[in-house]
Write a protein that holds these residues in place. Structure first.
Motif, PDB file in Angstrom:
ATOM      1  N   ILE A  91       9.277  -3.175  -4.737  1.00 32.29           N
ATOM      2  CA  ILE A  91       8.854  -2.277  -5.810  1.00 32.29           C
ATOM      3  C   ILE A  91       7.440  -1.833  -5.472  1.00 32.29           C
ATOM      4  O   ILE A  91       6.550  -2.674  -5.279  1.00 32.29           O
ATOM      5  N   GLY A  92       7.213  -0.532  -5.380  1.00 32.53           N
ATOM      6  CA  GLY A  92       5.909  -0.027  -4.989  1.00 32.53           C
ATOM      7  C   GLY A  92       5.350   0.976  -5.971  1.00 32.53           C
ATOM      8  O   GLY A  92       6.094   1.753  -6.580  1.00 32.53           O
ATOM      9  N   VAL A  93       4.030   0.966  -6.135  1.00 32.77           N
ATOM     10  CA  VAL A  93       3.340   1.959  -6.951  1.00 32.77           C
ATOM     11  C   VAL A  93       2.094   2.426  -6.217  1.00 32.77           C
ATOM     12  O   VAL A  93       1.496   1.679  -5.438  1.00 32.77           O
ATOM     13  N   LEU A  94       1.730   3.662  -6.446  1.00 37.98           N
ATOM     14  CA  LEU A  94       0.470   4.209  -5.952  1.00 37.98           C
ATOM     15  C   LEU A  94      -0.377   4.540  -7.168  1.00 37.98           C
ATOM     16  O   LEU A  94       0.099   5.194  -8.102  1.00 37.98           O
ATOM     17  N   VAL A  95      -1.624   4.049  -7.174  1.00 39.63           N
ATOM     18  CA  VAL A  95      -2.485   4.207  -8.348  1.00 39.63           C
ATOM     19  C   VAL A  95      -3.830   4.777  -7.944  1.00 39.63           C
ATOM     20  O   VAL A  95      -4.210   4.757  -6.761  1.00 39.63           O
ATOM     21  N   ASP A  96      -4.571   5.265  -8.944  1.00 40.41           N
ATOM     22  CA  ASP A  96      -5.937   5.714  -8.685  1.00 40.41           C
ATOM     23  C   ASP A  96      -6.901   4.552  -8.898  1.00 40.41           C
ATOM     24  O   ASP A  96      -6.484   3.407  -9.112  1.00 40.41           O
ATOM     25  N   LEU A  97      -8.184   4.840  -8.856  1.00 35.60           N
ATOM     26  CA  LEU A  97      -9.192   3.785  -8.927  1.00 35.60           C
ATOM     27  C   LEU A  97      -9.220   3.076 -10.270  1.00 35.60           C
ATOM     28  O   LEU A  97      -9.702   1.948 -10.378  1.00 35.60           O
ATOM     29  N   ALA A  99      -6.447   2.324 -11.781  1.00 35.07           N
ATOM     30  CA  ALA A  99      -5.121   1.697 -11.801  1.00 35.07           C
ATOM     31  C   ALA A  99      -4.081   2.479 -12.580  1.00 35.07           C
ATOM     32  O   ALA A  99      -3.059   1.930 -12.986  1.00 35.07           O
ATOM     33  N   GLN A 100      -4.326   3.775 -12.774  1.00 35.73           N
ATOM     34  CA  GLN A 100      -3.323   4.617 -13.416  1.00 35.73           C
ATOM     35  C   GLN A 100      -2.263   5.009 -12.379  1.00 35.73           C
ATOM     36  O   GLN A 100      -2.598   5.513 -11.304  1.00 35.73           O
ATOM     37  N   PRO A 101      -0.976   4.777 -12.662  1.00 35.09           N
ATOM     38  CA  PRO A 101       0.075   5.062 -11.681  1.00 35.09           C
ATOM     39  C   PRO A 101       0.197   6.560 -11.394  1.00 35.09           C
ATOM     40  O   PRO A 101       0.180   7.394 -12.291  1.00 35.09           O
ATOM     41  N   LEU A 102       0.311   6.884 -10.116  1.00 32.71           N
ATOM     42  CA  LEU A 102       0.513   8.255  -9.667  1.00 32.71           C
ATOM     43  C   LEU A 102       1.909   8.457  -9.099  1.00 32.71           C
ATOM     44  O   LEU A 102       2.416   9.575  -9.071  1.00 32.71           O
ATOM     45  N   ALA A 103       2.527   7.385  -8.607  1.00 37.13           N
ATOM     46  CA  ALA A 103       3.878   7.456  -8.051  1.00 37.13           C
ATOM     47  C   ALA A 103       4.463   6.044  -8.031  1.00 37.13           C
ATOM     48  O   ALA A 103       3.724   5.061  -7.954  1.00 37.13           O
ATOM     49  N   ALA A 104       5.790   5.949  -8.107  1.00 35.82           N
ATOM     50  CA  ALA A 104       6.477   4.655  -8.056  1.00 35.82           C
ATOM     51  C   ALA A 104       7.803   4.828  -7.330  1.00 35.82           C
ATOM     52  O   ALA A 104       8.476   5.846  -7.488  1.00 35.82           O
ATOM     53  N   ARG A 105       8.174   3.833  -6.538  1.00 32.76           N
ATOM     54  CA  ARG A 105       9.427   3.848  -5.809  1.00 32.76           C
ATOM     55  C   ARG A 105       9.958   2.419  -5.677  1.00 32.76           C
ATOM     56  O   ARG A 105       9.199   1.450  -5.700  1.00 32.76           O
ATOM     57  N   ARG A 106      11.282   2.314  -5.521  1.00 34.69           N
ATOM     58  CA  ARG A 106      11.925   1.031  -5.230  1.00 34.69           C
ATOM     59  C   ARG A 106      12.762   1.171  -3.965  1.00 34.69           C
ATOM     60  O   ARG A 106      13.232   2.263  -3.640  1.00 34.69           O
ATOM     61  N   ALA A 107      12.961   0.043  -3.269  1.00 36.61           N
ATOM     62  CA  ALA A 107      13.787   0.046  -2.065  1.00 36.61           C
ATOM     63  C   ALA A 107      14.510  -1.293  -1.955  1.00 36.61           C
ATOM     64  O   ALA A 107      13.894  -2.355  -2.120  1.00 36.61           O
ATOM     65  N   ARG A 108      15.809  -1.233  -1.697  1.00 33.14           N
ATOM     66  CA  ARG A 108      16.586  -2.458  -1.514  1.00 33.14           C
ATOM     67  C   ARG A 108      16.272  -3.073  -0.161  1.00 33.14           C
ATOM     68  O   ARG A 108      15.979  -2.387   0.824  1.00 33.14           O
ATOM     69  N   LEU A 109      16.345  -4.403  -0.097  1.00 26.38           N
ATOM     70  CA  LEU A 109      16.169  -5.121   1.155  1.00 26.38           C
ATOM     71  C   LEU A 109      17.528  -5.593   1.652  1.00 26.38           C
ATOM     72  O   LEU A 109      18.224  -6.339   0.962  1.00 26.38           O
ATOM     73  N   GLY A 110      17.883  -5.166   2.847  1.00 31.62           N
ATOM     74  CA  GLY A 110      19.153  -5.603   3.415  1.00 31.62           C
ATOM     75  C   GLY A 110      19.056  -6.951   4.088  1.00 31.62           C
ATOM     76  O   GLY A 110      20.070  -7.588   4.378  1.00 31.62           O
ATOM     77  N   SER A 111      17.827  -7.397   4.342  1.00 28.68           N
ATOM     78  CA  SER A 111      17.607  -8.664   5.028  1.00 28.68           C
ATOM     79  C   SER A 111      16.269  -9.231   4.593  1.00 28.68           C
ATOM     80  O   SER A 111      15.360  -8.486   4.208  1.00 28.68           O
ATOM     81  N   ARG A 112      16.130 -10.553   4.671  1.00 25.33           N
ATOM     82  CA  ARG A 112      14.860 -11.208   4.353  1.00 25.33           C
ATOM     83  C   ARG A 112      14.076 -11.548   5.619  1.00 25.33           C
ATOM     84  O   ARG A 112      13.047 -12.228   5.554  1.00 25.33           O
ATOM     85  N   GLU A 394       4.870  -3.111 -12.986  1.00 23.69           N
ATOM     86  CA  GLU A 394       3.582  -3.659 -13.421  1.00 23.69           C
ATOM     87  C   GLU A 394       3.114  -4.763 -12.486  1.00 23.69           C
ATOM     88  O   GLU A 394       1.914  -4.937 -12.257  1.00 23.69           O
ATOM     89  N   TRP A 395       4.061  -5.525 -11.930  1.00 23.72           N
ATOM     90  CA  TRP A 395       3.707  -6.547 -10.943  1.00 23.72           C
ATOM     91  C   TRP A 395       3.154  -5.879  -9.684  1.00 23.72           C
ATOM     92  O   TRP A 395       2.166  -6.350  -9.098  1.00 23.72           O
ATOM     93  N   ALA A 396       3.810  -4.785  -9.262  1.00 27.61           N
ATOM     94  CA  ALA A 396       3.317  -4.048  -8.102  1.00 27.61           C
ATOM     95  C   ALA A 396       1.935  -3.467  -8.383  1.00 27.61           C
ATOM     96  O   ALA A 396       1.058  -3.440  -7.512  1.00 27.61           O
ATOM     97  N   ARG A 397       1.745  -3.005  -9.609  1.00 27.64           N
ATOM     98  CA  ARG A 397       0.439  -2.486 -10.015  1.00 27.64           C
ATOM     99  C   ARG A 397      -0.634  -3.572  -9.883  1.00 27.64           C
ATOM    100  O   ARG A 397      -1.788  -3.286  -9.565  1.00 27.64           O
ATOM    101  N   GLY A 398      -0.229  -4.813 -10.109  1.00 27.79           N
ATOM    102  CA  GLY A 398      -1.144  -5.929  -9.888  1.00 27.79           C
ATOM    103  C   GLY A 398      -1.579  -6.022  -8.440  1.00 27.79           C
ATOM    104  O   GLY A 398      -2.730  -6.347  -8.144  1.00 27.79           O
TER     105      GLY A 398
END
Length: 412
Positions: A91-97, A99-112, A394-398
């Motif tokens: 789970i990824g987010v891009l924020v400004d200084l 911490a306001q979110p500007l973009a968010a994306r998710r991606a499945r993991l096929g392998s660990r 929100e965890w990614a925002r952390g």
């Protein structure tokens, strides 16, 4: 010039503006304990380098009734990416200084597998850059050279060794387990089965962007301290209930990381009363009774249904199944003991309860509160318990907050 080059007073003013701004210089002085002259002195280079800005709309100072200019953090001065790694998803987010979110994306993991996860993080970073409209030139996830878009745009906004203001300053990756943020190493992550993985360096090489890592619960605690339910509190604890049981501690305005990168591991407090084996290999841990995995296993044993899922267990409990309700009650009792231990040890103003497990919080809420009241010592029982469901964004925002924090407090 970076904030790390500034004197401690500058970092103090900057953090105060980040948490409480916009403020007048006089109000910033009152909040930091600095004289107006000292605030003006440290604010001047911050203004010159674009970290803070004057808003241009005067306000009236309460003390003297004269107009004064507000100063505030310049949100666009730097951007950060935060990534939370779970066992099967990024789970990824891009924020400004700020911490306001500007973009968010998710991606499945096929392998660990470590290499697969690092490549997936690099691809997610590229996607977030594209979503924000300032992807840098270079190969996707292939060790992009740091600094700038490569197309000459915004050349007048270049800072810090060639890095453009419309690019990502740094990345913060969060992951469960024993994470040493100072060395950038995942010492042990049970859900990924990783040991001694130099994750920060691997991600930095794959993305070409400075990277820090942190335990996911501690990162979420930083986020709650900056812009969540911990804002303005001198001390609080964050207990997360889910695949594991985590705890972040903020004492005296600082999130505790521990001398060896381990702190707040209430999931591994030995509360006894069970012979269930925890993911850490010990018996009697809170996590062995109250994690979502542990609750599911116990519900399967109680019903004799080896295929029972957590969602089905929740439905059975809501329908009044006594055996399954007893499983949730035991989990609530165990969590109540853990929270009472936290309250007795550090005396926080508030304990925030979050994590994916709080979706079924109503099934053990009464037991948690009763056990907490029974075992919290004296005035510790007055600690405020707040349930706060938070999505993984929100965890990614952390993670992004951790990356931003290192800009002006690199030693933390």
């Amino acid at each position: 010039m970076t904030l790390a080059d500034q004197p401690p007073a500058a970092a103090l003013v900057f953090q105060t503006l980040l948490a409480h701004g916009p403020l007048t210089r006089a109000e910033a002085g009152r909040r930091t304990g600095l004289s107006p002259g000292a605030v003006t002195k440290v604010a001047t280079p911050l203004l010159a380098d674009g970290w803070i800005t004057e808003l241009g709309r005067p306000t009236v100072e309460r003390a003297n009734g004269r107009p004064a200019t507000l100063i505030a953090v310049r949100a666009e001065r730097a951007r950060f990416i935060g990534v939370k790694v779970t066992a099967d998803e990024l789970i990824g987010v891009l924020v400004d200084l700020t911490a306001q979110p500007l973009a968010a994306r998710r991606a499945r993991l096929g392998s660990r597998d470590v290499g697969t996860v690092v490549l997936a993080i690099a691809r997610l970073v590229t996607q977030l850059r594209k979503a924000a409209g300032f992807e840098r030139a270079g190969q996707e996830g292939g060790g992009q050279a740091g600094g700038g878009d490569g197309d000459g745009r915004h050349g007048d906004l270049q800072h810090e060794g060639g890095r453009h203001e419309d690019d990502v300053h740094s990345i913060g990756v969060t992951i469960s387990g024993d994470v040493d943020g100072h060395t950038g190493t995942v010492q042990y992550s049970p859900f990924l089965n990783w040991r001694r993985v130099p994750l920060a360096q691997l991600v930095e090489t794959a993305t070409g962007t400075p990277t820090v890592i942190e335990n996911d619960v501690r990162a979420l605690t930083v986020a709650e301290q900056w812009f969540g339910a911990g804002v303005g509190l001198s001390s609080f604890a964050l207990v997360t209930v889910g695949a594991g049981i985590g705890c972040g501690l903020s004492i005296g305005g600082r999130v505790v990381s521990g001398a060896h990168g381990v702190s707040g591991e209430v999931g591994h407090l030995p509360v006894g009363g069970t012979d269930r084996i925890c993911t850490c290999g010990n018996t009697g841990c809170v996590e062995a009774v109250a994690s979502t995995h542990a609750i599911t296993e116990q519900a399967r044993q109680a019903t004799g249904d080896d295929e029972l899922t957590m969602d089905q267990a929740v439905r059975l409990a809501h329908a009044g199944d006594p055996a399954v309700r007893a499983v949730f009650a035991r989990a609530g009792h165990t969590l109540g003991l853990a929270m009472a231990s936290v309250a007795n040890l550090i005396g926080p103003e508030r304990i925030i309860i979050s994590g994916e497990g709080v979706a079924s919080y109503d099934l053990f809420a009464d037991q948690i509160r009763q056990t907490f009241a029974d075992h919290a010592f004296g005035a510790a029982a007055d600690c405020d318990l707040v349930v706060r469901p938070l999505p993984f964004e929100e965890w990614a925002r952390g993670g992004a907050a951790i990356a931003a924090q290192r800009v002006f407090a690199p030693s933390k």
